[in-house]
Design an enzyme around this catalytic site. Structure first.
Site, PDB file in Angstrom:
ATOM      1  N   LYS A  76      21.629  25.425   8.940  1.00  0.00           N
ATOM      2  CA  LYS A  76      20.894  24.181   8.738  1.00  0.00           C
ATOM      3  C   LYS A  76      20.357  24.081   7.309  1.00  0.00           C
ATOM      4  O   LYS A  76      20.022  22.984   6.850  1.00  0.00           O
ATOM      5  CB  LYS A  76      19.753  24.044   9.743  1.00  0.00           C
ATOM      6  CG  LYS A  76      18.587  24.984   9.557  1.00  0.00           C
ATOM      7  CD  LYS A  76      17.528  24.768  10.622  1.00  0.00           C
ATOM      8  CE  LYS A  76      16.334  25.679  10.443  1.00  0.00           C
ATOM      9  NZ  LYS A  76      15.594  25.428   9.193  1.00  0.00           N
ATOM     10  N   ASP A  77      20.274  25.216   6.601  1.00  0.00           N
ATOM     11  CA  ASP A  77      19.787  25.216   5.223  1.00  0.00           C
ATOM     12  C   ASP A  77      20.906  25.107   4.199  1.00  0.00           C
ATOM     13  O   ASP A  77      20.649  24.990   3.001  1.00  0.00           O
ATOM     14  CB  ASP A  77      18.997  26.502   4.930  1.00  0.00           C
ATOM     15  CG  ASP A  77      17.694  26.584   5.704  1.00  0.00           C
ATOM     16  OD1 ASP A  77      17.202  25.532   6.143  1.00  0.00           O
ATOM     17  OD2 ASP A  77      17.181  27.701   5.859  1.00  0.00           O
ATOM     18  N   SER A 122       9.707  18.576   8.536  1.00  0.00           N
ATOM     19  CA  SER A 122      11.032  17.972   8.694  1.00  0.00           C
ATOM     20  C   SER A 122      10.971  16.467   8.916  1.00  0.00           C
ATOM     21  O   SER A 122      10.456  16.008   9.943  1.00  0.00           O
ATOM     22  CB  SER A 122      11.744  18.623   9.891  1.00  0.00           C
ATOM     23  OG  SER A 122      12.829  17.858  10.326  1.00  0.00           O
ATOM     24  N   ARG A 124      13.375  14.714   9.821  1.00  0.00           N
ATOM     25  CA  ARG A 124      14.151  14.507  11.055  1.00  0.00           C
ATOM     26  C   ARG A 124      13.238  14.547  12.282  1.00  0.00           C
ATOM     27  O   ARG A 124      13.318  13.689  13.171  1.00  0.00           O
ATOM     28  CB  ARG A 124      15.224  15.598  11.166  1.00  0.00           C
ATOM     29  CG  ARG A 124      15.885  15.687  12.545  1.00  0.00           C
ATOM     30  CD  ARG A 124      16.767  16.911  12.643  1.00  0.00           C
ATOM     31  NE  ARG A 124      16.039  18.164  12.492  1.00  0.00           N
ATOM     32  CZ  ARG A 124      15.373  18.767  13.472  1.00  0.00           C
ATOM     33  NH1 ARG A 124      15.342  18.236  14.679  1.00  0.00           N
ATOM     34  NH2 ARG A 124      14.743  19.902  13.253  1.00  0.00           N
ATOM     35  N   ARG A 125      12.382  15.566  12.341  1.00  0.00           N
ATOM     36  CA  ARG A 125      11.463  15.685  13.477  1.00  0.00           C
ATOM     37  C   ARG A 125      10.445  14.551  13.470  1.00  0.00           C
ATOM     38  O   ARG A 125      10.120  13.997  14.520  1.00  0.00           O
ATOM     39  CB  ARG A 125      10.758  17.040  13.432  1.00  0.00           C
ATOM     40  CG  ARG A 125      11.680  18.216  13.727  1.00  0.00           C
ATOM     41  CD  ARG A 125      10.954  19.538  13.568  1.00  0.00           C
ATOM     42  NE  ARG A 125      11.829  20.669  13.886  1.00  0.00           N
ATOM     43  CZ  ARG A 125      11.848  21.812  13.203  1.00  0.00           C
ATOM     44  NH1 ARG A 125      11.052  21.971  12.155  1.00  0.00           N
ATOM     45  NH2 ARG A 125      12.652  22.786  13.559  1.00  0.00           N
ATOM     46  N   ARG A 142       4.549  23.526   5.065  1.00  0.00           N
ATOM     47  CA  ARG A 142       5.560  24.488   4.623  1.00  0.00           C
ATOM     48  C   ARG A 142       5.032  25.873   4.930  1.00  0.00           C
ATOM     49  O   ARG A 142       3.862  26.057   5.215  1.00  0.00           O
ATOM     50  CB  ARG A 142       5.808  24.363   3.115  1.00  0.00           C
ATOM     51  CG  ARG A 142       6.591  23.153   2.702  1.00  0.00           C
ATOM     52  CD  ARG A 142       8.010  23.345   2.223  1.00  0.00           C
ATOM     53  NE  ARG A 142       8.497  24.660   1.974  1.00  0.00           N
ATOM     54  CZ  ARG A 142       8.782  25.147   0.763  1.00  0.00           C
ATOM     55  NH1 ARG A 142       8.549  24.422  -0.315  1.00  0.00           N
ATOM     56  NH2 ARG A 142       9.284  26.338   0.622  1.00  0.00           N
ATOM     57  N   ARG A 148       2.723  29.093   9.941  1.00  0.00           N
ATOM     58  CA  ARG A 148       2.724  27.834  10.682  1.00  0.00           C
ATOM     59  C   ARG A 148       2.039  27.990  12.037  1.00  0.00           C
ATOM     60  O   ARG A 148       1.219  27.156  12.426  1.00  0.00           O
ATOM     61  CB  ARG A 148       4.155  27.331  10.857  1.00  0.00           C
ATOM     62  CG  ARG A 148       4.833  26.945   9.551  1.00  0.00           C
ATOM     63  CD  ARG A 148       6.189  26.319   9.771  1.00  0.00           C
ATOM     64  NE  ARG A 148       6.892  26.120   8.498  1.00  0.00           N
ATOM     65  CZ  ARG A 148       7.787  25.176   8.284  1.00  0.00           C
ATOM     66  NH1 ARG A 148       8.117  24.352   9.250  1.00  0.00           N
ATOM     67  NH2 ARG A 148       8.380  25.064   7.119  1.00  0.00           N
ATOM     68  N   CYS A 235      20.031  17.907   3.346  1.00  0.00           N
ATOM     69  CA  CYS A 235      19.555  18.738   4.449  1.00  0.00           C
ATOM     70  C   CYS A 235      18.163  18.347   4.929  1.00  0.00           C
ATOM     71  O   CYS A 235      17.757  18.712   6.030  1.00  0.00           O
ATOM     72  CB  CYS A 235      19.551  20.203   4.020  1.00  0.00           C
ATOM     73  SG  CYS A 235      21.168  20.826   3.544  1.00  0.00           S
TER      74      CYS A 235
END
Length: 293
Positions: A76-77, A122, A124-125, A142, A148, A235
């Site tokens: 994914k990276d 993200s 996307r999220r 980050r 996190r 990405c």
């Protein structure tokens, strides 16, 4: 001796160690070579410093300079554009690609109160969680998995959203309060899969990596990453994708679901085709998504 380059983070080291142990089990000697990347030392948002490709450029430079023989990436990276002289020598069997929630008090996504502060770096999220209409307050973060999750434990956040695969590789699935259904949140293209990169002309290393290859995983992530490439999205773009190989009436088929965040919300579509044409399936779904937006 196979020199395996890896970032220094706990997750990257765990992934590299898994590959190293697999190669050692096949009779090869492996040495881990730590590499520091731009993404490890610059804590600015990824979209400001070049996207998640900043995690792989130093590893690729080391490969091209013959300082290491292989590099292990989270797919994914990995940018979708190929690099002259390098190839993905093997894609092992994929971990569970779904996203997970780690929330205070064992809460699930639906149990979080309106206004709950949820951390994710993200887009996307963010796009997909916003589209659920749960009234959550989403904030960019980050850092590594430890930092996190600590934000939840310390009360700074009500929850964080992470990739399940990373927690699995770190042995921390016990902290997950919910695994998110892809119907709600599609993962990033390639999420949960590893790409083992090497020099394209290194036949000895390519032969060593061959037993680690999983053809179904490669087909699935190739379709997902082709979707991303055809959309010309980086990405860190709000694109989710998940493919799987299934038994069809005429042989193996590839089913691909995609989600694209837009100003009007999230567009979701699916497509299917022959398992031996993942590029075609990815391009077809991307084209349809573009037509709908």
């Amino acid at each position: 001796m196979i020199r395996l380059g890896t970032r220094r983070s706990a997750l990257a080291t765990a992934q590299a160690t898994w590959v190293a142990d697999a190669l050692r089990g096949l009779g090869h000697e492996v040495e881990l070579v730590p590499i520091v990347t731009t993404g490890d030392v610059n804590r600015a948002p990824l979209e400001q410093i070049g996207g998640t490709g900043v995690f792989v450029s130093a590893l690729r430079d080391a490969l091209l300079a013959d300082e290491i023989d292989i590099a292990v990436h989270s797919l994914k990276d990995l940018p979708t554009a190929p690099v002259d002289g390098l190839t993905i020598g093997a894609i092992p069997v994929r971990e569970d690609p779904r996203d997970v929630l780690v929330a205070r008090d064992g809460l699930t996504l639906g149990e979080l109160p309106t206004g709950a502060l949820v951390g994710t770096g993200s887009p996307r999220r963010v796009a997909q969680l916003d589209a659920l209409g749960l009234g959550l307050e989403l904030t960019g973060i980050r850092g590594n998995v430890d930092s996190r999750i600590a934000m939840v434990a310390d009360g700074k956040l009500d929850a964080v959203v992470l990739a399940r695969a990373g927690l699995a590789r770190l042995g921390r699935l016990g902290e997950v309060t919910e695994t998110l259904d892809p119907i709600q949140v599609l993962p990033a293209p390639g999420q949960g899969a590893l790409g083992i990169e090497c020099r394209a002309g290194d036949s000895t290393v390519l032969a060593a990596l061959a037993p680690l290859e999983d053809s179904a995983t490669r087909a699935a992530v190739t379709a997902e990453r082709q979707l991303l490439a055809t959309l010309e999205a980086g990405c860190t773009a709000p694109v989710g994708a998940l493919a799987e190989v299934v038994e069809g009436e005429d042989g193996l088929e590839l089913w691909l679901r995609g989600a694209l965040g837009t100003d009007d919300g999230v567009q979701r579509l699916s497509a299917n085709g022959p398992a031996d044409d993942p590029v075609g399936v990815g391009r077809a779904l991307a084209s349809e998504l573009l037509e709908r937006t």
